[in-house]
Design an enzyme around this catalytic site. Structure first.
Site, PDB file in Angstrom:
ATOM      1  N   CYS A   1       7.695  -1.337   0.585  1.00  0.00           N
ATOM      2  CA  CYS A   1       7.559  -0.981   2.093  1.00  0.00           C
ATOM      3  C   CYS A   1       8.008  -2.491   3.353  1.00  0.00           C
ATOM      4  O   CYS A   1       8.801  -1.996   4.013  1.00  0.00           O
ATOM      5  CB  CYS A   1       5.753  -0.840   2.386  1.00  0.00           C
ATOM      6  SG  CYS A   1       4.708  -0.765   3.704  1.00  0.00           S
TER       7      CYS A   1
ATOM      8  N   HIS B   1       4.073   2.683  -2.463  1.00  0.00           N
ATOM      9  CA  HIS B   1       3.722   0.822  -3.258  1.00  0.00           C
ATOM     10  C   HIS B   1       3.784   1.541  -4.068  1.00  0.00           C
ATOM     11  O   HIS B   1       2.245   1.621  -4.962  1.00  0.00           O
ATOM     12  CB  HIS B   1       2.236   0.562  -2.483  1.00  0.00           C
ATOM     13  CG  HIS B   1       2.541  -0.267  -0.563  1.00  0.00           C
ATOM     14  ND1 HIS B   1       2.803  -1.629  -1.270  1.00  0.00           N
ATOM     15  CD2 HIS B   1       2.565   0.994   0.143  1.00  0.00           C
ATOM     16  CE1 HIS B   1       2.567  -1.449   0.431  1.00  0.00           C
ATOM     17  NE2 HIS B   1       2.790  -0.491   0.928  1.00  0.00           N
TER      18      HIS B   1
ATOM     19  N   GLU C   1       3.138  -0.811  -6.512  1.00  0.00           N
ATOM     20  CA  GLU C   1       1.953  -1.832  -7.519  1.00  0.00           C
ATOM     21  C   GLU C   1       0.171  -1.041  -7.148  1.00  0.00           C
ATOM     22  O   GLU C   1      -0.047  -1.809  -7.512  1.00  0.00           O
ATOM     23  CB  GLU C   1       1.961  -3.557  -6.585  1.00  0.00           C
ATOM     24  CG  GLU C   1       2.065  -2.808  -5.081  1.00  0.00           C
ATOM     25  CD  GLU C   1       2.948  -2.613  -4.121  1.00  0.00           C
ATOM     26  OE1 GLU C   1       3.936  -1.867  -4.325  1.00  0.00           O
ATOM     27  OE2 GLU C   1       2.096  -2.669  -3.017  1.00  0.00           O
TER      28      GLU C   1
END
Lengths: 84, 222
Positions: B87, B195, B197
């Site tokens: 990002c 994302h 994660e």
């Protein structure tokens, strides 16, 4: 010498401008006719010390190339004026 | 020995702890790296996390790229180290010149925060080696400036060299070529807007980020 620098950062031609298109769409909704090619940029102003106008322009150009613009999508016009 | 992943923190980063949690959850070590320190230590891989480094002033990544840590990270990448920008991290990597192109404001000018489906286009990278071509991964996006833009020439280069790693199934932001993630020529630097994660635990609704971060950890271990 002190100079006033005025840098206008613009999206390069051919790069889509979502802000510009949104504003353009709004103009007709507000009843303004015939407005097209709306492009949104940034205006950055500062003063700088330099030996002469040419050197001032060179410094500001370098600053634009390295930092103030992203050359992939933006370019800039620079105006330098001496301060009395 | 499990590798140690350095996660850079700029003022305004906000996904660094998510990245640390996800990396630790997958069995590797993670340490935070403050952006003002040029010393990135003995890390085996680097994540530049999401957020709004330096408030995204001027342009996302424009100021972050001059942080002392970034100089060391460019050096680390040039020596073949694994670097992933997620990002805002992707934006930083384009600004610093490790990846081509730029991230523009989303078409439609909406801040987008939702899970999207990604398609794996290439498995030849530090982030996708443990996936299969055509795999569909459900991973959240969370950005205002994720509209990937580059010259036609760069786009062709990315296509011809298999450097587009992930594409959007339904392009949410106007990205050229539906691009969600790309890599550099040596395939050790990857940038992506989604994302992974945030998709590493069932409680988060998806674990599709795991194979991506596992690929990254494995590359850092090599």
């Amino acid at each position: 010498m002190r100079y006033q620098a005025s840098v206008e950062v613009r999206l390069r031609e051919g790069i889509a401008d979502p802000q510009g298109s949104t504003i353009e769409n709004a103009t007709s909704k507000l009843g303004f006719e015939g407005i097209s090619n709306v492009r949104v940029g940034k205006s950055i102003r500062f003063t700088l010390e330099s030996a002469n106008e040419k050197a001032a322009h060179k410094t500001v150009q370098e600053l634009c190339d390295r930092f103030l613009t992203n050359p992939v999508i933006e370019d800039a016009t620079i105006i330098i004026q001496g301060i009395e | 020995m499990s590798p140690t992943i350095g996660v850079v923190v700029f003022p305004g980063s906000n996904c660094e702890q998510d990245a640390v949690e996800a990396i630790r959850g997958l069995g590797a070590e993670a340490v935070l790296l403050w952006h003002e320190s040029a010393e990135i230590g003995e890390v085996d891989g680097v994540i530049i996390p999401g957020g709004f480094a330096h408030g995204d002033y001027l342009r996302p990544g424009a100021i972050a790229r001059f942080s002392p840590a970034m100089e060391s990270i460019v050096d680390f990448a040039e020596r073949g180290g694994s670097v992933v920008g997620i990002c805002n991290g992707f934006q930083v990597l384009t600004e610093v010149g490790l990846l081509p192109g730029a991230l523009q404001k989303n078409i439609g000018l909406k801040f987008l925060c939702k899970p999207v489906n990604l398609q794996v286009e290439s498995t030849n990278s530090i982030l996708t080696s443990q996936t299969k071509p055509g795999d569909i991964l459900n991973i959240p996006i969370n950005h205002f400036e994720g509209n990937y833009t580059c010259s036609e020439e760069t786009l062709n280069e990315l296509r011809n060299n298999d450097r587009i790693l992930l594409t959007y199934k339904n392009n949410p932001n106007g990205s050229m070529g539906d691009i969600a993630g790309i890599c550099n020529e040596s395939r050790n630097v990857v940038g992506l807007m989604p994302h992974p994660e945030r998709a590493c635990h069932h409680l988060l609704g998806s674990t599709d980020g795991e194979p991506l971060l596992q690929s990254f950890i494995e590359s850092a271990n090599a």
